[in-house]
Design a protein around this motif. Structure first.
Motif, PDB file in Angstrom:
ATOM      1  N   TRP A 194      -4.279  11.065   3.866  1.00 25.35           N
ATOM      2  CA  TRP A 194      -4.441   9.602   3.885  1.00 25.35           C
ATOM      3  C   TRP A 194      -4.847   9.129   5.277  1.00 25.35           C
ATOM      4  O   TRP A 194      -5.698   8.265   5.451  1.00 25.35           O
ATOM      5  CB  TRP A 194      -3.132   8.933   3.454  1.00 25.35           C
ATOM      6  CG  TRP A 194      -3.288   7.509   2.977  1.00 25.35           C
ATOM      7  CD1 TRP A 194      -3.423   7.084   1.693  1.00 25.35           C
ATOM      8  CD2 TRP A 194      -3.311   6.325   3.797  1.00 25.35           C
ATOM      9  NE1 TRP A 194      -3.538   5.709   1.651  1.00 25.35           N
ATOM     10  CE2 TRP A 194      -3.466   5.218   2.930  1.00 25.35           C
ATOM     11  CE3 TRP A 194      -3.219   6.094   5.175  1.00 25.35           C
ATOM     12  CZ2 TRP A 194      -3.535   3.897   3.384  1.00 25.35           C
ATOM     13  CZ3 TRP A 194      -3.289   4.772   5.639  1.00 25.35           C
ATOM     14  CH2 TRP A 194      -3.448   3.696   4.750  1.00 25.35           C
TER      15      TRP A 194
ATOM     16  N   THR B  29      -4.853   2.403  10.666  1.00 26.66           N
ATOM     17  CA  THR B  29      -4.498   1.789   9.379  1.00 26.66           C
ATOM     18  C   THR B  29      -3.130   2.298   8.920  1.00 26.66           C
ATOM     19  O   THR B  29      -2.316   1.539   8.411  1.00 26.66           O
ATOM     20  CB  THR B  29      -5.557   2.143   8.313  1.00 26.66           C
ATOM     21  OG1 THR B  29      -6.835   2.023   8.908  1.00 26.66           O
ATOM     22  CG2 THR B  29      -5.473   1.221   7.126  1.00 26.66           C
TER      23      THR B  29
ATOM     24  N   HIS C 225      -8.203   7.049   5.901  1.00 27.80           N
ATOM     25  CA  HIS C 225      -8.142   5.628   6.260  1.00 27.80           C
ATOM     26  C   HIS C 225      -8.056   5.380   7.756  1.00 27.80           C
ATOM     27  O   HIS C 225      -8.146   4.239   8.203  1.00 27.80           O
ATOM     28  CB  HIS C 225      -6.949   4.967   5.577  1.00 27.80           C
ATOM     29  CG  HIS C 225      -6.994   5.031   4.081  1.00 27.80           C
ATOM     30  ND1 HIS C 225      -7.578   4.048   3.314  1.00 27.80           N
ATOM     31  CD2 HIS C 225      -6.578   5.975   3.217  1.00 27.80           C
ATOM     32  CE1 HIS C 225      -7.492   4.381   2.030  1.00 27.80           C
ATOM     33  NE2 HIS C 225      -6.887   5.563   1.945  1.00 27.80           N
TER      34      HIS C 225
ATOM     35  N   LEU D 184       0.880   0.271   8.542  1.00 27.53           N
ATOM     36  CA  LEU D 184       1.759   0.202   7.361  1.00 27.53           C
ATOM     37  C   LEU D 184       3.228   0.200   7.758  1.00 27.53           C
ATOM     38  O   LEU D 184       4.100  -0.190   6.983  1.00 27.53           O
ATOM     39  CB  LEU D 184       1.511   1.396   6.431  1.00 27.53           C
ATOM     40  CG  LEU D 184       0.143   1.501   5.770  1.00 27.53           C
ATOM     41  CD1 LEU D 184       0.069   2.784   4.952  1.00 27.53           C
ATOM     42  CD2 LEU D 184      -0.126   0.296   4.886  1.00 27.53           C
TER      43      LEU D 184
ATOM     44  N   GLU E 231       0.842  -1.201   0.000  1.00 25.77           N
ATOM     45  CA  GLU E 231       0.000   0.000   0.000  1.00 25.77           C
ATOM     46  C   GLU E 231       0.880   1.255   0.000  1.00 25.77           C
ATOM     47  O   GLU E 231       1.832   1.352   0.750  1.00 25.77           O
ATOM     48  CB  GLU E 231      -0.855  -0.010   1.266  1.00 25.77           C
ATOM     49  CG  GLU E 231      -1.791   1.150   1.425  1.00 25.77           C
ATOM     50  CD  GLU E 231      -3.073   0.995   0.611  1.00 25.77           C
ATOM     51  OE1 GLU E 231      -3.471   1.979  -0.017  1.00 25.77           O
ATOM     52  OE2 GLU E 231      -3.653  -0.105   0.609  1.00 25.77           O
ATOM     53  N   LYS E 232       0.541   2.212  -0.882  1.00 22.88           N
ATOM     54  CA  LYS E 232       1.293   3.458  -0.909  1.00 22.88           C
ATOM     55  C   LYS E 232       0.410   4.608  -0.419  1.00 22.88           C
ATOM     56  O   LYS E 232      -0.773   4.658  -0.692  1.00 22.88           O
ATOM     57  CB  LYS E 232       1.795   3.743  -2.314  1.00 22.88           C
ATOM     58  CG  LYS E 232       2.756   2.662  -2.832  1.00 22.88           C
ATOM     59  CD  LYS E 232       3.813   3.301  -3.701  1.00 22.88           C
ATOM     60  CE  LYS E 232       4.694   2.322  -4.449  1.00 22.88           C
ATOM     61  NZ  LYS E 232       5.217   1.194  -3.719  1.00 22.88           N
TER      62      LYS E 232
ATOM     63  N   THR F  47       1.322   6.785  -5.313  1.00 19.33           N
ATOM     64  CA  THR F  47       0.534   5.951  -6.233  1.00 19.33           C
ATOM     65  C   THR F  47       0.399   6.571  -7.620  1.00 19.33           C
ATOM     66  O   THR F  47       0.539   5.883  -8.621  1.00 19.33           O
ATOM     67  CB  THR F  47      -0.873   5.703  -5.648  1.00 19.33           C
ATOM     68  OG1 THR F  47      -0.710   5.223  -4.318  1.00 19.33           O
ATOM     69  CG2 THR F  47      -1.645   4.686  -6.478  1.00 19.33           C
TER      70      THR F  47
END
Ligand SMILES: Cc1cc2nc3c(=O)[nH]c(=O)nc-3n(C[C@H](O)[C@H](O)[C@H](O)COP(=O)(O)O)c2cc1C
Ligand code: SF4
Ligand code: FES
Lengths: 157, 422
Positions: B216, B224, B220, B228, B2-3, B7
């Motif tokens: 982000w 979350t 999210h 990461l 996941e970026k 992205t």
């Protein structure tokens, strides 16, 4: 000889004044503007900015000399600034500086007699992933080789 | 993987508002306006977001230092000075995804109850400043900046302020002085910027990448984001790999990526099939590592455990055949040039380090010079207004501790065994 901003320069200066709670904060942007309009930050430019901001020329002078980007003396039409820091050095920057120095016949810090080029060694330009790097006036040139640097310099009008 | 940031960076149009919004841009802002400022700060705390400018301070904790009373306006200042040699990641955010930064600023200011923000961009970044300026103009036009943003009643002005060539202005109190139109001299602390910062107001200074992560996190959730990364170091981070590798560049990895993997796998290994000699892992100020030390997680705590730092995410790869004395000499010239001169141990110390390392490299080193360098370092460390002196000491000490034999050989043979070249 006194100097003054052009009409657009003056408008930009007025706009800048609205962007800060304290008028002195426009000193750095005003010095950038002066360098853009007059080619370098001359004594006259310093007196002019001091007048606009309402402070002493000595104060503006102290600020202008603190920052390396303000040229207190005229520079050549093209200010060739080659990064000498670590990532560029690892990929041949020293050799490039020697090459350009020979090619232009000047040492870093000097200007060619025709006034076309000033050569300078500078610190990290924040572009280490595309080293070696140089900045010519506003423009970055990256992934330099002897050939590409020759091409770039030879093609400058 | 996941970026969080990169992205869409390959898409040239992503820097424009319309494309950014096609990919969900400014939705996080709408979500944030439906939250309370406290709830946003809570998510940032849960995210374990550590400052990406070098020191790695937890962003949520820093935000909590602002005074509780709202009688004085507070401001957010973005550090886009990107001066630490080996660091070139914020430039990528500003040119490829400037709206991530702008949206991050709006959300952060809403959370901090700040109504003014400045982005301090190093003076050489003329193109970058122009792109960020265009993004700001687009945001004003779309109603994401200015008065009563999206009908929320929240007002915010954002302005780009260009530096003018001074590494020291990346230090936050120097940056504040420079923003105010003064010489970039670091300030004595206390008072800390959170109580008395830019224009005398309570001020938060954060790095570009730190703030670009905020949208982000809001979209999210903090947990979350935290997941990461690793335990105390949430999320991903942008890592710039430079020097002698086959694929230099900026990469986005989990904060817990393995350093050896970065170099040999992602960046394609050492250029020209050479062996590795050394790695400066987190920008030029961070202690150098030998090849046998790089099998390590790149997170802040793991790097501290082996005596170095992830710093500003600039991995500098040094190949076999490089003269370590010459490499150190380049760095010592840099710090001597950039010392602002306020503190005697730093002004004199960086000058001496430059001189002594320079004479060793020139084949004129004297018996006892290495001890002299180490003594100088002891007298500089922790004794100055700002950490620039420490930033010079860390490479000096670590180069000597780990590559001592090269210094001794230069002095013993009275010449550079590498012929004074890189
Ligand atoms: C000499 C020196 C140079 C620095 N240069 C930068 C820089 O270029 N960019 C940056 O973000 N932080 C830089 N810092 C760190 C800042 O002082 C500050 O910690 C940081 O901007 C805080 O943001 P963050 O918590 O989001 O990382 C520098 C620190 C020192 C001591
Ligand atoms: S440590 Fe060095 S750079 Fe920092 S304030 Fe003192 S003299 Fe200036
Ligand atoms: S070392 Fe040359 S651009 Fe960074």
């Amino acid at each position: 000889m006194s100097v003054a901003f052009s009409e657009t320069g003056r408008a930009e200066f007025e706009r800048l004044l609205t962007r800060y709670p304290d008028g002195k904060a426009v000193i750095l942007p005003a010095l950038h503007l002066a360098q853009k309009e007059f080619g370098y930050v001359s004594d006259e430019a310093i007196v002019y900015i001091a007048g606009l901001v309402g402070t002493s020329p000595a104060e503006i002078e102290g600020i202008a000399t603190f920052y390396t980007m303000y040229n207190r003396k005229p520079v050549g039409k093209y200010h060739v600034q080659i990064c000498r820091n670590i990532s560029c050095s690892l990929l041949g920057a020293e050799h490039l500086i020697e090459h350009v120095s020979k090619k232009l016949g000047v040492r870093p810090g000097e200007t060619t007699p025709d006034g076309k080029f000033t050569l300078a060694k500078v610190e990290c330009l924040g572009s280490c992933g595309t080293a070696p790097v140089m900045q010519v006036n506003d423009e970055y040139h990256e992934n330099l080789t002897v050939e590409s640097i020759d091409r770039i310099l030879d093609n400058l009008p | 993987m996941e970026k969080v940031l990169t992205t869409h960076f390959a898409n040239e149009r992503y820097r424009r508002m319309d494309t950014y919004r096609q990919y969900g841009g400014y939705e996080a802002l709408k979500k944030a306006f439906a939250m309370t400022p406290e709830a946003i700060i809570d998510e940032v705390k849960k995210a374990n977001l550590r400052g990406r400018g070098g020191a790695g301070f937890p962003a949520g904790v820093k935000w909590g230092f602002l005074p509780k009373d709202l009688s004085r306006p507070r401001v957010l200042v973005i550090n886009a000075d990107e001066g630490e040699p080996g660091t070139f990641k914020d430039r990528v955010i500003m040119t490829r995804g400037p709206h991530l930064l702008v949206e991050g600023i709006v959300i952060s200011c809403f959370a901090l109850r700040a109504h003014a923000s400045w982005i301090y961009i190093r003076g050489e970044f003329i193109r970058e400043a122009r792109i960020v300026d265009e993004a700001i103009a687009e945001a004003y036009a779309a109603g994401f900046l200015g008065k009563n943003i999206l009908g929320s009643g929240f007002d915010l002005d954002v302005t780009v302020h260009r530096g003018a060539g001074a590494y020291i202005c990346g230090e936050e109190t120097s940056l504040i002085n420079s923003l105010e139109g003064k010489r970039g001299w670091p300030r004595l602390k206390p008072p800390f910027p959170a109580s008395v910062g830019a224009f005398g107001l309570p001020t938060i200074v954060n790095n570009v990448e730190t703030i670009a992560d905020i949208p982000w996190i809001v979209t999210h959730g903090g947990e979350t984001f935290a997941a990461l990364g690793v335990e105390k170091n949430g999320g991903t981070r942008l890592i710039g790999v430079s020097g002698a590798v086959n694929r230099p560049g900026v990469y986005e990895f989990s904060a817990g990526v393995n350093l050896k993997d970065i170099i040999y796998n992602h960046a394609g290994g050492i250029k020209d099939g050479k062996a590795l000699k050394a790695v400066i892992p987190g920008g030029s100020s961070t202690p150098v590592l030998r090849p046998d030390e790089i099998d390590v997680s790149y997170d802040i705590e793991s790097m501290a455990k082996i005596g170095t730092m992830a710093g500003s995410g600039g991995v500098i790869v040094i190949p076999e055949g490089t003269c370590m004395v010459r490499a150190l000499s380049v760095l010592m010239n840099f710090y001597a040039h950039e010392s602002c001169g306020q503190c005697t141990p730093c002004r004199e110390g960086t000058g001496w380090l430059k001189k002594i390392v320079g004479r060793i490299e020139a084949g004129k080193g004297r018996e006892g010079d290495v001890e002299l360098i180490l003594d100088l370092c002891d007298n500089m460390m922790g004794r100055t207004i700002c950490p620039l002196a420490d930033a010079a000491v860390m490479p000096a000490q670590s180069f000597i501790w780990k590559f001592r034999e090269e210094f001794d050989r230069h002095i013993g043979e009275q010449k550079c065994p590498y012929g004074n070249r890189f």
